[in-house]
Design an enzyme around this catalytic site. Structure first.
Site, PDB file in Angstrom:
ATOM      1  N   SER A   1       0.976  -1.211   0.112  1.00  0.00           N
ATOM      2  CA  SER A   1       0.095   0.082   0.038  1.00  0.00           C
ATOM      3  C   SER A   1       0.729   1.048  -0.161  1.00  0.00           C
ATOM      4  O   SER A   1       0.488   2.384  -0.549  1.00  0.00           O
ATOM      5  CB  SER A   1      -1.096  -0.088   1.081  1.00  0.00           C
ATOM      6  OG  SER A   1      -0.331   0.217   2.547  1.00  0.00           O
ATOM      7  N   ASN A   2       1.914   1.087   0.541  1.00  0.00           N
ATOM      8  CA  ASN A   2       3.158   2.466   0.633  1.00  0.00           C
ATOM      9  C   ASN A   2       3.336   2.475  -0.776  1.00  0.00           C
ATOM     10  O   ASN A   2       3.661   3.556  -1.357  1.00  0.00           O
ATOM     11  CB  ASN A   2       4.091   2.256   1.695  1.00  0.00           C
ATOM     12  CG  ASN A   2       3.456   2.711   3.028  1.00  0.00           C
ATOM     13  OD1 ASN A   2       3.243   3.929   3.155  1.00  0.00           O
ATOM     14  ND2 ASN A   2       3.218   1.834   3.859  1.00  0.00           N
TER      15      ASN A   2
ATOM     16  N   ARG B   1      13.449  -7.692   4.836  1.00  0.00           N
ATOM     17  CA  ARG B   1      14.586  -8.251   5.308  1.00  0.00           C
ATOM     18  C   ARG B   1      15.790  -7.222   5.686  1.00  0.00           C
ATOM     19  O   ARG B   1      16.013  -6.276   5.087  1.00  0.00           O
ATOM     20  CB  ARG B   1      15.405  -8.667   3.991  1.00  0.00           C
ATOM     21  CG  ARG B   1      14.552  -9.984   3.155  1.00  0.00           C
ATOM     22  CD  ARG B   1      14.399 -11.196   4.273  1.00  0.00           C
ATOM     23  NE  ARG B   1      15.643 -11.932   4.517  1.00  0.00           N
ATOM     24  CZ  ARG B   1      15.632 -13.009   5.617  1.00  0.00           C
ATOM     25  NH1 ARG B   1      14.758 -13.524   5.900  1.00  0.00           N
ATOM     26  NH2 ARG B   1      16.917 -13.570   5.663  1.00  0.00           N
TER      27      ARG B   1
ATOM     28  N   HIS C   1       8.157   3.853   8.906  1.00  0.00           N
ATOM     29  CA  HIS C   1       8.313   2.853  10.127  1.00  0.00           C
ATOM     30  C   HIS C   1       6.783   3.496  10.558  1.00  0.00           C
ATOM     31  O   HIS C   1       6.494   4.466  10.731  1.00  0.00           O
ATOM     32  CB  HIS C   1       9.454   2.843  11.059  1.00  0.00           C
ATOM     33  CG  HIS C   1       8.944   2.291  12.092  1.00  0.00           C
ATOM     34  ND1 HIS C   1       9.419   0.862  12.154  1.00  0.00           N
ATOM     35  CD2 HIS C   1       8.782   2.558  13.660  1.00  0.00           C
ATOM     36  CE1 HIS C   1       9.107   0.411  13.173  1.00  0.00           C
ATOM     37  NE2 HIS C   1       8.739   1.136  14.296  1.00  0.00           N
TER      38      HIS C   1
ATOM     39  N   ASP D   1      22.035  -0.087  11.818  1.00  0.00           N
ATOM     40  CA  ASP D   1      20.761  -0.208  13.030  1.00  0.00           C
ATOM     41  C   ASP D   1      19.595  -0.082  12.476  1.00  0.00           C
ATOM     42  O   ASP D   1      19.202   0.460  11.829  1.00  0.00           O
ATOM     43  CB  ASP D   1      21.164   0.628  14.177  1.00  0.00           C
ATOM     44  CG  ASP D   1      22.579   0.394  14.871  1.00  0.00           C
ATOM     45  OD1 ASP D   1      23.139  -0.625  14.674  1.00  0.00           O
ATOM     46  OD2 ASP D   1      22.872   1.242  15.663  1.00  0.00           O
TER      47      ASP D   1
HETATM   48  C1  4DW Z   1      12.840  -3.981   9.455  1.00  0.00           C
HETATM   49  C2  4DW Z   1      13.846  -4.402  10.581  1.00  0.00           C
HETATM   50  C3  4DW Z   1      14.001  -5.683  10.759  1.00  0.00           C
HETATM   51  C4  4DW Z   1      13.584  -6.700  10.040  1.00  0.00           C
HETATM   52  C5  4DW Z   1      12.602  -6.361   9.117  1.00  0.00           C
HETATM   53  C6  4DW Z   1      12.371  -4.986   8.643  1.00  0.00           C
HETATM   54  C7  4DW Z   1      12.695  -2.515   9.189  1.00  0.00           C
HETATM   55  C8  4DW Z   1      13.138  -1.790   7.910  1.00  0.00           C
HETATM   56  C9  4DW Z   1      14.155  -2.383   7.351  1.00  0.00           C
HETATM   57  C10 4DW Z   1      14.237  -3.527   6.558  1.00  0.00           C
HETATM   58  N1  4DW Z   1      15.926  -3.825   6.250  1.00  0.00           N
HETATM   59  C11 4DW Z   1      16.321  -3.115   6.921  1.00  0.00           C
HETATM   60  C12 4DW Z   1      15.860  -2.334   7.769  1.00  0.00           C
HETATM   61  C13 4DW Z   1      16.403  -1.307   8.358  1.00  0.00           C
HETATM   62  O1  4DW Z   1      15.911  -0.474   9.307  1.00  0.00           O
HETATM   63  N2  4DW Z   1      17.727  -1.141   8.604  1.00  0.00           N
HETATM   64  C14 4DW Z   1      18.486  -2.135   7.869  1.00  0.00           C
HETATM   65  N3  4DW Z   1      17.956  -3.107   7.049  1.00  0.00           N
HETATM   66  N4  4DW Z   1      19.845  -2.308   8.076  1.00  0.00           N
HETATM   67  C15 4DW Z   1      13.630  -8.233  10.639  1.00  0.00           C
HETATM   68  O2  4DW Z   1      13.961  -8.606  11.586  1.00  0.00           O
HETATM   69  N5  4DW Z   1      13.576  -9.087   9.409  1.00  0.00           N
HETATM   70  C16 4DW Z   1      13.823 -10.276   9.278  1.00  0.00           C
HETATM   71  C17 4DW Z   1      12.999 -11.309   8.632  1.00  0.00           C
HETATM   72  C18 4DW Z   1      11.780 -11.351   8.577  1.00  0.00           C
HETATM   73  C19 4DW Z   1      10.988 -12.068   7.424  1.00  0.00           C
HETATM   74  O3  4DW Z   1      11.929 -12.268   6.292  1.00  0.00           O
HETATM   75  O4  4DW Z   1       9.672 -12.144   7.584  1.00  0.00           O
HETATM   76  C20 4DW Z   1      15.264 -10.809   9.245  1.00  0.00           C
HETATM   77  O5  4DW Z   1      15.931 -11.884   9.486  1.00  0.00           O
HETATM   78  O6  4DW Z   1      15.869 -10.000   8.073  1.00  0.00           O
HETATM   79  C1  GAR Z   2       3.620  -0.549   6.810  1.00  0.00           C
HETATM   80  O1  GAR Z   2       2.650  -0.026   7.839  1.00  0.00           O
HETATM   81  C2  GAR Z   2       5.111   0.015   7.111  1.00  0.00           C
HETATM   82  O2  GAR Z   2       5.146   1.258   7.709  1.00  0.00           O
HETATM   83  C3  GAR Z   2       5.355  -1.359   7.883  1.00  0.00           C
HETATM   84  O3  GAR Z   2       4.879  -2.366   7.126  1.00  0.00           O
HETATM   85  C4  GAR Z   2       3.828  -2.122   6.469  1.00  0.00           C
HETATM   86  C5  GAR Z   2       3.568  -2.302   4.966  1.00  0.00           C
HETATM   87  O4  GAR Z   2       2.518  -2.176   4.539  1.00  0.00           O
HETATM   88  N1  GAR Z   2       6.757  -1.217   7.907  1.00  0.00           N
HETATM   89  C6  GAR Z   2       7.554  -2.008   8.734  1.00  0.00           C
HETATM   90  O5  GAR Z   2       7.217  -2.275   9.927  1.00  0.00           O
HETATM   91  C7  GAR Z   2       9.226  -1.638   8.713  1.00  0.00           C
HETATM   92  N2  GAR Z   2       9.753  -1.844  10.077  1.00  0.00           N
HETATM   93  P1  GAR Z   2       2.579  -1.882   2.980  1.00  0.00           P
HETATM   94  O6  GAR Z   2       3.391  -3.034   2.324  1.00  0.00           O
HETATM   95  O7  GAR Z   2       1.109  -1.878   2.409  1.00  0.00           O
HETATM   96  O8  GAR Z   2       3.024  -0.766   2.426  1.00  0.00           O
END
Ligand code: 4DW
Ligand code: GAR
Length: 215
Positions: free
Chosen positions: A15-16, A93, A111, A145
């Site tokens: 959706s984003n 990821r 976020h 981070d």
């Molecule tokens: C985010 C943070 C952690 C996971 C997934 C998303 C937030 C956004 C983001 C995505 N990739 C990023 C960020 C970020 O803020 N910073 C960096 N990279 N460096 C998370 O824990 N993901 C796990 C897997 C989930 C899955 O596949 O369902 C993972 O092990 O990667």
């Molecule tokens: C959104 O709410 C976004 O803020 C969140 O996942 C959703 C994705 O929705 N992101 C995170 O939580 C990242 N840490 P979308 O696929 O409909 O855009």
């Protein structure tokens, strides 16, 4: 005006991504979506890109022996497409420090909380559990981070009596869809400076300056 070429990384609903596609449909918007990459083959986000006539790639993380190899494939695809700015839109990821460094200052994420509160997952349920009265969303530059990095823009929503996580998520999502294109616009216009871990937004250039660069 030369529009910045944007690559969007997605894992799910999209959706984003749709909000960004809709903003970029206006030829006066300073960015265009040139490529959408999913790490999940059946991500509904891919159909949204296709409907908008945008190129898509699926790069399944499971096909790669390490995170570094997966990120190298992402990086190659983005550079082959001449991408200037990367947007994470529900991309799930964790990206390696090497990849993040290569896109420093040019990669943003949305976020669903008012960072630095409620990093991580389940932000809406956790906000309700804490009894906060204001919640919202943040667009930030991506650093190694998680859910860290200089904040580019935020929007707040009230938490209402009787909210459950779904009701609160829906109220926040409306703001995400407004905020993400706005933040992308600031970055694409070259108005974002980063110093001391913070962003500073320059005033818009006078009419015509960006639109008609002189040689
Ligand atoms: C985010 C943070 C952690 C996971 C997934 C998303 C937030 C956004 C983001 C995505 N990739 C990023 C960020 C970020 O803020 N910073 C960096 N990279 N460096 C998370 O824990 N993901 C796990 C897997 C989930 C899955 O596949 O369902 C993972 O092990 O990667
Ligand atoms: C959104 O709410 C976004 O803020 C969140 O996942 C959703 C994705 O929705 N992101 C995170 O939580 C990242 N840490 P979308 O696929 O409909 O855009």
């Amino acid at each position: 005006m030369v529009r910045k070429r944007v690559g969007v990384l997605v894992s799910g609903r999209g959706s984003n991504l749709q909000a960004l596609l809709d903003a970029c449909a206006d030829s006066a918007f300073p960015a265009e979506i040139a490529l959408v990459i999913a790490n999940v083959a059946d991500a509904p986000a891919l159909a949204r890109a296709e409907r908008a006539g945008v190129a898509t790639r699926t790069i399944p993380h499971r096909d790669f022996p390490s995170r570094e190899d997966f990120d190298a494939a992402l990086d190659r695809a983005l550079r082959e497409a001449g991408i200037d700015i990367v947007c994470l839109a529900g991309f799930m990821r964790i990206l390696t420090p090497g990849f993040v460094e290569g896109w420093r200052g040019r990669m943003i994420n949305v976020h669903p909380a008012l960072l630095p509160a409620f990093k991580g997952l389940d932000t809406h349920a956790r906000a309700l559990a804490e009894g906060v009265k204001l919640h919202g969303c943040t667009v930030h530059l991506v650093v190694p981070d998680l859910d860290a990095g200089p904040i580019l823009a935020q929007a707040a929503v009230p938490v209402l009596d009787g909210d459950d996580a779904d009701a609160l998520a829906a109220r926040v999502l409306i703001q995400e869809h407004r905020l993400y294109p706005l933040a992308l616009k600031l970055l694409a216009e070259g108005r974002v400076r980063i110093g001391n871990g913070r962003t500073h937004i320059d005033a818009p250039a006078p009419d015509g300056v960006l639109a008609n660069p002189q040689p």
